[in-house]
Design an enzyme around this catalytic site. Structure first.
Site, mmCIF file in Angstrom:
data_model
loop_
_atom_site.group_PDB
_atom_site.id
_atom_site.type_symbol
_atom_site.label_atom_id
_atom_site.label_comp_id
_atom_site.label_asym_id
_atom_site.label_seq_id
_atom_site.Cartn_x
_atom_site.Cartn_y
_atom_site.Cartn_z
ATOM 1 N N ASP A 103 61.724 56.671 18.600
ATOM 2 C CA ASP A 103 62.065 57.098 17.238
ATOM 3 C C ASP A 103 62.513 58.566 17.299
ATOM 4 O O ASP A 103 63.641 58.844 17.698
ATOM 5 C CB ASP A 103 60.825 56.880 16.362
ATOM 6 N N PHE A 152 61.352 51.234 8.677
ATOM 7 C CA PHE A 152 60.055 51.100 9.331
ATOM 8 C C PHE A 152 59.800 49.631 9.641
ATOM 9 O O PHE A 152 59.772 48.793 8.752
ATOM 10 C CB PHE A 152 58.924 51.684 8.475
ATOM 11 N N ASP A 159 52.834 48.370 14.550
ATOM 12 C CA ASP A 159 51.907 48.331 13.416
ATOM 13 C C ASP A 159 52.331 49.238 12.276
ATOM 14 O O ASP A 159 53.133 50.148 12.436
ATOM 15 C CB ASP A 159 50.520 48.803 13.875
HETATM 16 P P1 IMP Z 1 58.361 59.144 18.205
HETATM 17 O O1 IMP Z 1 57.447 60.107 18.887
HETATM 18 O O2 IMP Z 1 58.769 59.611 16.846
HETATM 19 O O3 IMP Z 1 59.541 58.719 19.051
HETATM 20 O O4 IMP Z 1 57.497 57.866 17.859
HETATM 21 C C1 IMP Z 1 57.161 56.942 18.781
HETATM 22 C C2 IMP Z 1 56.021 56.082 18.270
HETATM 23 O O5 IMP Z 1 55.961 56.042 16.845
HETATM 24 C C3 IMP Z 1 56.232 54.663 18.694
HETATM 25 O O6 IMP Z 1 55.698 54.429 19.964
HETATM 26 C C4 IMP Z 1 55.502 53.898 17.611
HETATM 27 O O7 IMP Z 1 54.144 53.796 17.933
HETATM 28 C C5 IMP Z 1 55.665 54.755 16.381
HETATM 29 N N1 IMP Z 1 56.785 54.283 15.523
HETATM 30 C C6 IMP Z 1 57.975 54.858 15.316
HETATM 31 N N2 IMP Z 1 58.751 54.144 14.495
HETATM 32 C C7 IMP Z 1 58.019 53.063 14.150
HETATM 33 C C8 IMP Z 1 58.277 51.904 13.319
HETATM 34 O O8 IMP Z 1 59.348 51.718 12.715
HETATM 35 N N3 IMP Z 1 57.265 51.018 13.232
HETATM 36 C C9 IMP Z 1 56.077 51.153 13.882
HETATM 37 N N4 IMP Z 1 55.798 52.197 14.675
HETATM 38 C C10 IMP Z 1 56.768 53.148 14.809
#
Ligand code: IMP
Ligand code: MG
Length: 180
Positions: A103, A152, A159
């Site tokens: 993300d 999301f 989750d």
């Molecule tokens: P980042 O550090 O923002 O890249 O987030 C990574 C983590 O956020 C992922 O491993 C997920 O656990 C959580 N995450 C990000 N987007 C989503 C989503 O749309 N649904 C569920 N979990 C998410």
């Protein structure tokens, strides 16, 4: 029922299975004659990891680690912490980090840096989902299942507030569920 909270199904069980098999073929091709170590980032990637490792026809070991960056909300905090470290030494091993979703990139850019300092023979990233619109930190992705829009999503391990991980498909969560 869980399904009432889902706005739209993005990837069915069948589509997920097909894509996981395709990724496994790519990995087999790239690691011919080598042994790989799959590292699952808990908890979101546990189902993807379970399916992916069974689809890969290579000698393979598994390990798990856990980081926290999200709490129970839907936006990244930018603060990343290892809450469970690996059990195995990764020095000299061919590592593939298996993630559910990329993300902002905060979690993985931090994690990959830490793992690189442990001197693996090689390190690659395999993510089931990629949400490039929200990237804050650049992260190099070697294997990606699907690119998705900025919504999301839950299911197949992912989750919201620890729920919906057990949905067999991936769907967009209705914004009213999380007050979005
Ligand atoms: P980042 O550090 O923002 O890249 O987030 C990574 C983590 O956020 C992922 O491993 C997920 O656990 C959580 N995450 C990000 N987007 C989503 C989503 O749309 N649904 C569920 N979990 C998410
Ligand atoms: Mg995750």
């Amino acid at each position: 029922m869980l399904e009432q909270d889902i706005q739209e199904i993005l990837f069915s069980e069948e589509q997920l299975k097909t894509r996981v098999a395709e990724i496994a073929r790519e990995i087999e091709r790239d690691y011919q004659g080598k042994e790989v170590m799959l590292i699952s980032v808990l908890r979101g990637s546990f189902i993807f990891m379970a399916d992916l490792c069974r689809a890969i026809d290579l000698p393979c070991t598994l390990d798990f680690m856990s980081v926290s960056s999200y709490g129970s909300g839907t936006t990244s905090s930018g603060q990343v912490q290892i809450t469970k470290d690996l059990s195995e030494d990764i020095t000299g091993r061919h590592i593939i980090v298996v993630e559910d979703i990329l993300d902002s990139g905060n979690t993985l850019s931090y994690l990959l840096k830490i793992l690189e300092h442990r001197h693996p023979a090689s390190i690659r990233l395999c993510t089931l989902l990629d949400k490039p619109d929200r990237r804050v930190k650049p992260v190099e992705v070697h294997y990606s299942g699907f690119t998705i829009p900025d919504a999301f999503v839950v299911g197949y391990g992912l989750d919201y507030a620890e729920k919906y991980r057990n949905l067999p498909y991936i769907g967009i969560l209705k914004p009213q569920v999380y007050g979005g």
